[in-house]
Design a protein around this motif. Sequence first.
Motif, PDB file in Angstrom:
ATOM      1  N   CYS A   1       0.837  -1.214   0.000  1.00  0.00           N
ATOM      2  CA  CYS A   1       0.000   0.000   0.000  1.00  0.00           C
ATOM      3  C   CYS A   1       0.865   1.256   0.000  1.00  0.00           C
ATOM      4  CB  CYS A   1      -0.896   0.017   1.233  1.00  0.00           C
ATOM      5  SG  CYS A   1      -1.963  -1.415   1.359  1.00  0.00           S
ATOM      6  N   GLY A   2       0.269   2.352  -0.454  1.00  0.00           N
ATOM      7  CA  GLY A   2       0.920   3.651  -0.364  1.00  0.00           C
ATOM      8  C   GLY A   2       1.890   3.942  -1.482  1.00  0.00           C
ATOM      9  N   VAL A   3       1.731   3.314  -2.650  1.00  0.00           N
ATOM     10  CA  VAL A   3       2.637   3.546  -3.773  1.00  0.00           C
ATOM     11  C   VAL A   3       1.823   3.893  -5.010  1.00  0.00           C
ATOM     12  CG1 VAL A   3       4.404   1.988  -2.862  1.00  0.00           C
ATOM     13  CG2 VAL A   3       2.663   1.110  -4.412  1.00  0.00           C
ATOM     14  N   SER A   4       2.486   4.443  -6.015  1.00  0.00           N
ATOM     15  CA  SER A   4       1.800   4.826  -7.242  1.00  0.00           C
ATOM     16  C   SER A   4       1.474   3.591  -8.075  1.00  0.00           C
ATOM     17  CB  SER A   4       2.658   5.788  -8.059  1.00  0.00           C
ATOM     18  OG  SER A   4       3.777   5.102  -8.602  1.00  0.00           O
ATOM     19  N   LYS A   5       0.539   3.730  -9.006  1.00  0.00           N
ATOM     20  CA  LYS A   5       0.129   2.592  -9.825  1.00  0.00           C
ATOM     21  C   LYS A   5       1.237   2.147 -10.770  1.00  0.00           C
ATOM     22  CE  LYS A   5      -1.995   5.435 -13.466  1.00  0.00           C
ATOM     23  NZ  LYS A   5      -3.240   5.695 -14.220  1.00  0.00           N
ATOM     24  N   ASP A   6       2.199   3.028 -11.058  1.00  0.00           N
ATOM     25  CA  ASP A   6       3.308   2.672 -11.949  1.00  0.00           C
ATOM     26  C   ASP A   6       4.506   2.117 -11.189  1.00  0.00           C
ATOM     27  OD1 ASP A   6       1.872   3.613 -14.166  1.00  0.00           O
ATOM     28  OD2 ASP A   6       2.531   5.672 -13.772  1.00  0.00           O
ATOM     29  N   TRP A   7       4.401   2.030  -9.879  1.00  0.00           N
ATOM     30  CA  TRP A   7       5.521   1.589  -9.052  1.00  0.00           C
ATOM     31  C   TRP A   7       6.006   0.197  -9.431  1.00  0.00           C
ATOM     32  CZ3 TRP A   7       5.660  -2.099  -4.888  1.00  0.00           C
ATOM     33  CH2 TRP A   7       6.738  -1.956  -3.999  1.00  0.00           C
ATOM     34  N   GLY A   8       5.106  -0.663  -9.890  1.00  0.00           N
ATOM     35  CA  GLY A   8       5.457  -2.038 -10.197  1.00  0.00           C
ATOM     36  C   GLY A   8       6.130  -2.244 -11.528  1.00  0.00           C
TER      37      GLY A   8
ATOM     38  N   LEU B   1       7.491  -6.867 -10.167  1.00  0.00           N
ATOM     39  CA  LEU B   1       7.475  -7.255  -8.761  1.00  0.00           C
ATOM     40  C   LEU B   1       7.737  -8.751  -8.628  1.00  0.00           C
ATOM     41  CD1 LEU B   1       4.309  -5.364  -7.536  1.00  0.00           C
ATOM     42  CD2 LEU B   1       6.660  -4.837  -6.939  1.00  0.00           C
ATOM     43  N   PRO B   2       8.192  -9.186  -7.444  1.00  0.00           N
ATOM     44  CA  PRO B   2       8.258 -10.630  -7.209  1.00  0.00           C
ATOM     45  C   PRO B   2       6.881 -11.262  -7.406  1.00  0.00           C
ATOM     46  CG  PRO B   2       9.383  -9.439  -5.468  1.00  0.00           C
ATOM     47  CD  PRO B   2       8.678  -8.410  -6.294  1.00  0.00           C
ATOM     48  N   GLU B   3       6.886 -12.549  -7.710  1.00  0.00           N
ATOM     49  CA  GLU B   3       5.623 -13.246  -7.896  1.00  0.00           C
ATOM     50  C   GLU B   3       4.769 -13.120  -6.642  1.00  0.00           C
ATOM     51  OE1 GLU B   3       5.345 -17.033 -10.300  1.00  0.00           O
ATOM     52  OE2 GLU B   3       7.460 -17.040  -9.708  1.00  0.00           O
ATOM     53  N   ASN B   4       3.463 -13.074  -6.860  1.00  0.00           N
ATOM     54  CA  ASN B   4       2.478 -12.995  -5.782  1.00  0.00           C
ATOM     55  C   ASN B   4       2.496 -11.661  -5.048  1.00  0.00           C
ATOM     56  OD1 ASN B   4       1.728 -15.542  -6.462  1.00  0.00           O
ATOM     57  ND2 ASN B   4       2.519 -16.542  -4.619  1.00  0.00           N
ATOM     58  N   PHE B   5       3.142 -10.633  -5.615  1.00  0.00           N
ATOM     59  CA  PHE B   5       3.085  -9.290  -5.051  1.00  0.00           C
ATOM     60  C   PHE B   5       2.203  -8.414  -5.930  1.00  0.00           C
ATOM     61  CE2 PHE B   5       6.255 -10.465  -2.129  1.00  0.00           C
ATOM     62  CZ  PHE B   5       6.377  -9.450  -1.184  1.00  0.00           C
ATOM     63  N   PHE B   6       1.373  -7.580  -5.273  1.00  0.00           N
ATOM     64  CA  PHE B   6       0.462  -6.697  -5.982  1.00  0.00           C
ATOM     65  C   PHE B   6       0.518  -5.315  -5.344  1.00  0.00           C
ATOM     66  CE2 PHE B   6      -1.012 -11.020  -6.228  1.00  0.00           C
ATOM     67  CZ  PHE B   6      -1.288 -11.193  -7.581  1.00  0.00           C
ATOM     68  N   VAL B   7       0.128  -4.327  -6.111  1.00  0.00           N
ATOM     69  CA  VAL B   7       0.147  -2.938  -5.648  1.00  0.00           C
ATOM     70  C   VAL B   7      -1.284  -2.445  -5.484  1.00  0.00           C
ATOM     71  CG1 VAL B   7       0.822  -0.581  -6.200  1.00  0.00           C
ATOM     72  CG2 VAL B   7       2.351  -2.477  -6.763  1.00  0.00           C
ATOM     73  N   ALA B   8      -1.610  -1.954  -4.295  1.00  0.00           N
ATOM     74  CA  ALA B   8      -2.943  -1.392  -4.057  1.00  0.00           C
ATOM     75  C   ALA B   8      -3.011   0.022  -4.603  1.00  0.00           C
ATOM     76  CB  ALA B   8      -3.257  -1.390  -2.569  1.00  0.00           C
ATOM     77  N   PRO B   9      -4.102   0.405  -5.249  1.00  0.00           N
ATOM     78  CA  PRO B   9      -4.261   1.805  -5.661  1.00  0.00           C
ATOM     79  C   PRO B   9      -4.172   2.727  -4.456  1.00  0.00           C
ATOM     80  CG  PRO B   9      -5.955   0.421  -6.651  1.00  0.00           C
ATOM     81  CD  PRO B   9      -5.251  -0.425  -5.629  1.00  0.00           C
ATOM     82  N   ARG B  10      -3.711   3.942  -4.698  1.00  0.00           N
ATOM     83  CA  ARG B  10      -3.537   4.892  -3.600  1.00  0.00           C
ATOM     84  C   ARG B  10      -4.845   5.223  -2.890  1.00  0.00           C
ATOM     85  NH1 ARG B  10       0.740   8.405  -2.807  1.00  0.00           N
ATOM     86  NH2 ARG B  10       2.634   7.969  -3.982  1.00  0.00           N
ATOM     87  N   ASP B  11      -5.963   5.124  -3.596  1.00  0.00           N
ATOM     88  CA  ASP B  11      -7.233   5.510  -2.982  1.00  0.00           C
ATOM     89  C   ASP B  11      -7.978   4.327  -2.372  1.00  0.00           C
ATOM     90  OD1 ASP B  11      -7.928   4.231  -5.289  1.00  0.00           O
ATOM     91  OD2 ASP B  11      -9.127   5.858  -6.128  1.00  0.00           O
ATOM     92  N   VAL B  12      -7.292   3.204  -2.178  1.00  0.00           N
ATOM     93  CA  VAL B  12      -7.957   2.069  -1.550  1.00  0.00           C
ATOM     94  C   VAL B  12      -8.352   2.442  -0.119  1.00  0.00           C
ATOM     95  CG1 VAL B  12      -5.871   0.994  -0.612  1.00  0.00           C
ATOM     96  CG2 VAL B  12      -7.830  -0.437  -1.245  1.00  0.00           C
ATOM     97  N   TYR B  13      -9.497   1.935   0.310  1.00  0.00           N
ATOM     98  CA  TYR B  13      -9.994   2.232   1.657  1.00  0.00           C
ATOM     99  C   TYR B  13      -9.408   1.205   2.619  1.00  0.00           C
ATOM    100  CZ  TYR B  13     -13.411   3.474   5.296  1.00  0.00           C
ATOM    101  OH  TYR B  13     -14.021   3.888   6.457  1.00  0.00           O
ATOM    102  N   MET B  14      -8.469   1.648   3.468  1.00  0.00           N
ATOM    103  CA  MET B  14      -7.673   0.731   4.275  1.00  0.00           C
ATOM    104  C   MET B  14      -8.489  -0.135   5.240  1.00  0.00           C
ATOM    105  SD  MET B  14      -4.590   0.385   3.386  1.00  0.00           S
ATOM    106  CE  MET B  14      -4.105  -0.587   4.819  1.00  0.00           C
ATOM    107  N   PRO B  15      -9.555   0.354   5.893  1.00  0.00           N
ATOM    108  CA  PRO B  15     -10.317  -0.553   6.761  1.00  0.00           C
ATOM    109  C   PRO B  15     -10.867  -1.771   6.022  1.00  0.00           C
ATOM    110  CG  PRO B  15     -10.852   1.717   7.282  1.00  0.00           C
ATOM    111  CD  PRO B  15     -10.003   1.754   6.038  1.00  0.00           C
ATOM    112  N   ASP B  16     -11.325  -1.584   4.775  1.00  0.00           N
ATOM    113  CA  ASP B  16     -11.827  -2.722   4.000  1.00  0.00           C
ATOM    114  C   ASP B  16     -10.697  -3.662   3.619  1.00  0.00           C
ATOM    115  OD1 ASP B  16     -14.309  -1.615   4.219  1.00  0.00           O
ATOM    116  OD2 ASP B  16     -14.483  -0.999   2.128  1.00  0.00           O
ATOM    117  N   LEU B  17      -9.556  -3.105   3.214  1.00  0.00           N
ATOM    118  CA  LEU B  17      -8.427  -3.949   2.837  1.00  0.00           C
ATOM    119  C   LEU B  17      -7.883  -4.706   4.054  1.00  0.00           C
ATOM    120  CD1 LEU B  17      -6.572  -4.871   0.600  1.00  0.00           C
ATOM    121  CD2 LEU B  17      -5.153  -2.851   0.992  1.00  0.00           C
ATOM    122  N   THR B  18      -7.854  -4.058   5.209  1.00  0.00           N
ATOM    123  CA  THR B  18      -7.414  -4.719   6.437  1.00  0.00           C
ATOM    124  C   THR B  18      -8.356  -5.853   6.804  1.00  0.00           C
ATOM    125  OG1 THR B  18      -6.422  -2.657   7.220  1.00  0.00           O
ATOM    126  CG2 THR B  18      -6.841  -4.347   8.871  1.00  0.00           C
TER     127      THR B  18
END
Length: 667
Positions: free
Chosen positions: A500-507, A514-531
């Motif tokens: 979390c907390g990175v730009s969409k182009d970070w990967g 990125l290493p396998e099985n790693f994903f980037v969350a959009p900056r506007d993701v709602y953290m309580p739902d993701l948690t």
Amino acid sequence: MANDHRRLTFVYYCSGHGYGHATRVSAFASHLLRLEPRPTVYIVSSAPKHVFSDSVALGALYRNANIDPVIVQPLAYRVDRRKSVEVLEKFLLEKDLKVAEESQWLRSIKADCVLSDAAFLGCLAANEAGVPSILITNFSFDSVYSYLSTPFIDEPPKPDPPLDALLPPPAKAPEELEPDVPVPLDELAPLVEQIHSGYRCADLLLRLPGAIPLPSFALNPSLPSPDWVDINTRTFKPSVVDHLTQPPSTYKLHPQIPFPPQYPPKPLPREVRSAPLLVRPTDPSVYTPEGRRRVLNYIGVPEHLHDPEHTKILIVSFGGQVFHKPHSRSHSRTPSKAATPADVPSAFPLSPNAPDKPIIPLAETQESLVDPERHAQALSDALKNAALNRPETSSGQNQSPAVAPARALPAHLTLDGDHPHTRPRGHSQLRLAGAPPAAVPTSPRLPTQMPAFVTIPPTPRPVDGFDAPEPRWDGALGEAEVQEAEPRILPDASWIAIVCGVSKDWGREDGEELPENFFVAPRDVYMPDLTAVADVLLGKLGYGTVSECVDACTPFVYVPRPLFIEEHGLRLFLAREGVGVELSRAQYEQGEWADAVEAAWRAGRDAKARKRREGETGWRGREGAAMAREVVEWVARWKEGVERGWCAEKRMKVERLRSADGMGALN
């Protein structure tokens, strides 16, 4: 009085120091704004407006102002003591002018009550304006700054010593952290006293869970705060723990600071009350298969990884700080379209009160708060270490070859061939632009530091029947078993990680993946739902993340911040209400996360399963609403007391006039 016939006006001063202050201020402001009649709520902070999006969507009025100093952090878990003191000194030079400006503004808007989390300036300004103030927090910054005098030295992890005496010494890192040096107590004491005096002006303390002593209310424990901690065990002393477990009504409090003489006297005595956990609400649908699918689709996780029975999720989040991209084990593998989302579904709810503009996580809110470049490098190095040190696996299989096959290195990583005969056997020198050379194993070896994890004291290490695997030495270990001792980020192939907390182009920087099985969350993701979706969260120990993990029953792996005294209260809270596993800084930076992640998951999986079956019950929201009503009732009692005092004073003036006129006996 005039105020009796209009809705209440609250001014909420919020520290700009971090994620936790902003999330709980927005949560409680939202509770206030749902009351009838609805009060007016101003939020004053140096944190950016978008982090208060939930409450702003309900009508909160935001004003940006530099209302508190900050602790300077070169990394999320490091503190620069000297620079923090310099920032404080500069702020205190402007304190009196800021108090004058804020108190004048409070009078101009006819504020009924000031709320503060946990900016001492708000309490000072309220007292100067004749307005009652309520401190809503789990700690105060007089304790934080006082702790900069602790003799505990926060040293960064040291690299393994060279195995060959002829190996040339590593080059000095250009961005090497400054040595940790305690600030003398006699230098800190007069500065801390100014902060302490500001908090003394508060009239009511609503103490949040995860609290440490608040010395501006209770007489004991008193400052300096290093006296509260056993430096050997790195835990609160028993007397401090006893204080925190006693009912606040039993505390002996400092006397009240009166208003200036032009205002009526304060009608209510000082008081400390326990408050419920303030946390942003989770969308109830996130606990349904459809809601979980919507969250993971939004991030770009492919559907075959959505089933919680087969895929476990690690969230990596350090309070909205920006990270650089880690490097994949091989930059030649086919790019994964799931690494970052291509299209954002417009129907995805960012939060229960989402405004039209997307919500962006809190990044550094003041220039001196955090150096994101250094922390970015720490995360990148961790992922790079684990990626380069673990064996390749073919798609869909868990293979453990005895010797890792050769792999391509990214263009800016080069093996040092200058000293082929003096290099330790089994190592190459890995050079990165702007960083010292690091030893990279080219054949299996036992690590110099065996993997370990630490549960929060006083919680015992065995949890729910799970015992952490103890390191062992066995001369008969085969190469395949030795290879398993290399750094591992994820426990096994059933895990994925979301950063979390990175730009969409970070990967996709520099053509790398990125290493396998790693994903980037959009900056506007709602953290309580993701948690809520996560099985384990990795981050720093702060109120915002801890509260959301406890609310969602998500186990928490944390990197300690030993110079933040707030950490001790949060550790005690996690021990009672959640699951917390400490990951040492060395293990974090080396990419050795798997043992701690596995331990946290095993300790918390039953509670997590119950929460997923139970879903969002809304009881946290009901507690917050009750607390909002309690605050309104306290303000009403204050105003009634002022009114009674005003009427009594008016009657006394009339009596004095009558006596002066010789008419005192007349009816």
